[in-house]
Design a protein around this motif. Sequence first.
Motif, PDB file in Angstrom:
ATOM      1  N   GLY A 183       0.787  -1.214   0.000  1.00  0.00           N
ATOM      2  CA  GLY A 183       0.000   0.000   0.000  1.00  0.00           C
ATOM      3  C   GLY A 183       0.822   1.269   0.000  1.00  0.00           C
ATOM      4  N   GLN A 184       2.110   1.173  -0.310  1.00  0.00           N
ATOM      5  CA  GLN A 184       2.990   2.338  -0.290  1.00  0.00           C
ATOM      6  C   GLN A 184       3.125   2.999  -1.655  1.00  0.00           C
ATOM      7  N   VAL A 185       2.729   2.301  -2.702  1.00  0.00           N
ATOM      8  CA  VAL A 185       2.750   2.837  -4.068  1.00  0.00           C
ATOM      9  C   VAL A 185       1.417   2.488  -4.720  1.00  0.00           C
ATOM     10  N   ALA A 186       0.826   3.422  -5.405  1.00  0.00           N
ATOM     11  CA  ALA A 186      -0.463   3.190  -6.054  1.00  0.00           C
ATOM     12  C   ALA A 186      -0.305   2.209  -7.208  1.00  0.00           C
ATOM     13  N   GLY A 187      -1.180   1.215  -7.271  1.00  0.00           N
ATOM     14  CA  GLY A 187      -1.130   0.243  -8.355  1.00  0.00           C
ATOM     15  C   GLY A 187      -1.322   0.883  -9.711  1.00  0.00           C
ATOM     16  N   SER A 188      -2.044   1.974  -9.762  1.00  0.00           N
ATOM     17  CA  SER A 188      -2.279   2.666 -11.035  1.00  0.00           C
ATOM     18  C   SER A 188      -1.015   3.257 -11.629  1.00  0.00           C
ATOM     19  N   GLU A 189       0.044   3.388 -10.809  1.00  0.00           N
ATOM     20  CA  GLU A 189       1.307   3.947 -11.288  1.00  0.00           C
ATOM     21  C   GLU A 189       2.192   2.907 -11.973  1.00  0.00           C
TER      22      GLU A 189
END
Length: 209
Positions: A183-189
């Motif tokens: 949850g530390q980086v958005a999957g959309s990125e």
Amino acid sequence: MGHRSPLAHAPRPTTRTRRGICVNSTVKAVSGPVVLATDASVGVDRVASGYLSTTGHTGLRAHLYPPYLARPRARVVVTELRAVHWGLKAVLAAHSGRPVEVRVDSIEALKYLHVWQRGGNRMPEGYSTHLRSQGRTPTLVQLQMVAEYTPHLTFVHEKAHVGNPLNEAADSLAKLGLRCVRGQVAGSELPRLVPLWATGALAEYRRAA
């Protein structure tokens, strides 16, 4: 990229954890021999793998770690080997018959790959070889067969964190995947970051060749 990981420029943290993610992409290839670099990143309850090939194939996978697959101390080598599997699956599908040099920075994983090439079937401690859900063959059993029966595969050790662009990229991709499922980086990125980092690493590899 060099010695500095592109993770220094990763997006701001989010708060949503994920059960699993998978991103595969293809960017501009580098001419010459096919070289595939793979790596893994392992947390307490989640694991991730990344790969980058001179053919332009790249990707990452990360997910919760099912405890029945292997004992905790074996999860690192299992994840390293899974990284090899996913990288080879992409490369061999597009370049069947071409010699491929696979570079791994885990000596333990390398030992299994060499054993499998010689026809052995030893698995990491505690790794279950029973069929998975829907009758799927376990990942490492698939890799064992690929290692034994695919000609022109070479598995070599790549020392970690010495600035090799392919290895550094595989390492960064694995870490990116782990950060995403935490949850530390958005999957959309990820669809943007994965090809961006792969392109930069291959450009550096091309300059150094």
